[in-house]
Design a protein around this motif. Structure first.
Motif, PDB file in Angstrom:
ATOM      1  N   THR A   1      -2.570   7.685   4.363  1.00 34.88           N
ATOM      2  CA  THR A   1      -4.012   7.579   4.614  1.00 34.88           C
ATOM      3  C   THR A   1      -4.714   8.790   4.028  1.00 34.88           C
ATOM      4  OG1 THR A   1      -3.334   6.608   6.686  1.00 34.88           O
ATOM      5  CG2 THR A   1      -5.682   7.008   6.422  1.00 34.88           C
ATOM      6  N   SER A   2      -4.161   9.970   4.280  1.00 31.81           N
ATOM      7  CA  SER A   2      -4.822  11.166   3.746  1.00 31.81           C
ATOM      8  C   SER A   2      -4.656  11.254   2.227  1.00 31.81           C
ATOM      9  CB  SER A   2      -4.272  12.426   4.417  1.00 31.81           C
ATOM     10  OG  SER A   2      -2.957  12.636   3.995  1.00 31.81           O
TER      11      SER A   2
ATOM     12  N   ASP B   1       2.361   3.185   6.391  1.00 25.90           N
ATOM     13  CA  ASP B   1       1.515   2.440   5.447  1.00 25.90           C
ATOM     14  C   ASP B   1       2.263   2.077   4.174  1.00 25.90           C
ATOM     15  OD1 ASP B   1      -0.793   2.417   6.999  1.00 25.90           O
ATOM     16  OD2 ASP B   1      -1.290   4.477   6.402  1.00 25.90           O
TER      17      ASP B   1
ATOM     18  N   ALA C   1      -1.964  11.446  -5.879  1.00 20.35           N
ATOM     19  CA  ALA C   1      -2.982  11.467  -4.817  1.00 20.35           C
ATOM     20  C   ALA C   1      -4.209  12.289  -5.213  1.00 20.35           C
ATOM     21  CB  ALA C   1      -2.373  12.027  -3.542  1.00 20.35           C
TER      22      ALA C   1
ATOM     23  N   LYS D   1      -7.768   2.187  -5.896  1.00 19.42           N
ATOM     24  CA  LYS D   1      -6.724   2.968  -5.225  1.00 19.42           C
ATOM     25  C   LYS D   1      -5.462   2.995  -6.101  1.00 19.42           C
ATOM     26  CE  LYS D   1      -5.290   3.248  -0.414  1.00 19.42           C
ATOM     27  NZ  LYS D   1      -5.153   2.493   0.825  1.00 19.42           N
TER      28      LYS D   1
ATOM     29  N   ASP E   1      -4.620   8.611   0.195  1.00 22.92           N
ATOM     30  CA  ASP E   1      -5.438   7.548  -0.390  1.00 22.92           C
ATOM     31  C   ASP E   1      -4.788   6.892  -1.615  1.00 22.92           C
ATOM     32  OD1 ASP E   1      -7.602   5.929  -0.134  1.00 22.92           O
ATOM     33  OD2 ASP E   1      -8.879   7.097  -1.477  1.00 22.92           O
ATOM     34  N   ILE E   2      -3.500   6.632  -1.502  1.00 24.25           N
ATOM     35  CA  ILE E   2      -2.802   5.876  -2.542  1.00 24.25           C
ATOM     36  C   ILE E   2      -1.936   4.812  -1.858  1.00 24.25           C
ATOM     37  CG2 ILE E   2      -2.686   7.791  -4.206  1.00 24.25           C
ATOM     38  CD1 ILE E   2       0.249   8.169  -3.432  1.00 24.25           C
ATOM     39  N   ASP E   3      -1.558   3.790  -2.610  1.00 22.96           N
ATOM     40  CA  ASP E   3      -0.596   2.814  -2.111  1.00 22.96           C
ATOM     41  C   ASP E   3       0.777   3.175  -2.659  1.00 22.96           C
ATOM     42  OD1 ASP E   3      -2.378   1.201  -0.694  1.00 22.96           O
ATOM     43  OD2 ASP E   3      -2.916   0.052  -2.481  1.00 22.96           O
TER      44      ASP E   3
END
Ligand code: PEP
Length: 245
Positions: free
Chosen positions: A31-32, A57, A245, A2, A34-36
């Motif tokens: 969430t959509s 998040d 992303a 990620k 998909d990265i921190d």
């Protein structure tokens, strides 16, 4: 793995601007994507930022920490204290700490170990000066900076951390490394980490903006970015996040 985007706010802003920026970033749907995404406000604003991002998040980090667990160390902040206010990440060995506050690679290694003992993920910052690059010493400098940590904590713990390659000549200067220059160093770091390092996130940092991020993020060993100046502008930072992303 990620990707990770880190925003280092350095010593900028008061609580009001920290709150506004954190609130804007908390709207991101990670969430959509998909990265921190993790922000690193000045420690004194950590609780305010944490309260703003608690339901999102977004992650929280610190820009520095003490290598000691507790004791008579006036002005210092321990890993457990940072954990208590919600920090999951901490920068260790940022070039401004190394150059302006004389932090040695051995001290940085102690901080890396202490961060992990406090259940935080250290982001180890490494990078060469312009002079060192011109003298062909880039690999040697980065090797030494990483070796100090490797020798203290061993390969598995080193690989559980994050490494940010930040050439000093690119930090805050507007001069970004080319994707090819950065990838070359990242590939060397990846090779040095060996098999266990295949999942270690390697970030690029140094004058990263939405104008230059795409090319850097397209490189195979660049797994995200550490952003300074551009992370203070919420819309700009969000643009960089979308490119990752
Ligand atoms: C940094 O402080 O880590 C950094 C990369 O700064 P800037 O993006 O401003 O060059």
């Amino acid at each position: 793995m990620k990707p990770l985007l880190a925003g280092n706010w350095k010593m900028h802003g008061l609580s009001g601007s920290a709150k506004v920026l954190a609130r804007r970033l908390a709207e991101l749907d990670l969430t959509s994507m998909d990265i921190d995404v993790v922000v690193f406000p000045p420690n004194v604003h950590a609780r305010i930022v944490f309260d703003e991002i608690a339901k999102s998040d977004l992650g929280l980090g610190a820009q520095n920490m003490s290598e000691h667990a507790s004791g008579a160390f006036t002005g210092e902040i321990s890993g457990e204290m940072l954990r208590e206010v919600g920090c999951d990440y901490v920068l260790v060995g940022h070039s401004e700490r190394r150059s302006l506050f004389s932090e040695s690679s051995d001290l940085v290694a102690e901080k890396f170990r202490s961060a992990q003992s406090s259940r935080m993920t250290p982001i180890l910052c490494v990078g060469e000066s312009l002079e060192q690059r011109q003298q062909g010493m880039t690999s040697k400098v980065i090797d030494e900076q990483i070796d100090a940590v490797l020798n203290l904590v061993g390969p598995s713990d080193l690989c559980r951390g994050v490494i940010a390659y930040e050439p000093l000549w690119a930090i805050g200067t507007g001069k970004v490394a080319s994707p090819m220059q950065a990838q070359k160093v990242h590939a060397e770091i990846r090779a040095k980490l060996g098999g266990e390092g295949s999942g270690t996130r390697l970030l690029y940092g140094g004058s990263l903006t939405s104008k230059n991020a795409a090319g850097l993020f397209a490189e195979p060993d660049i797994d995200g970015g550490l952003v300074g100046g551009a992370s203070l502008d919420g819309e700009e930072f969000i643009k960089i996040a979308r490119l990752l992303a």
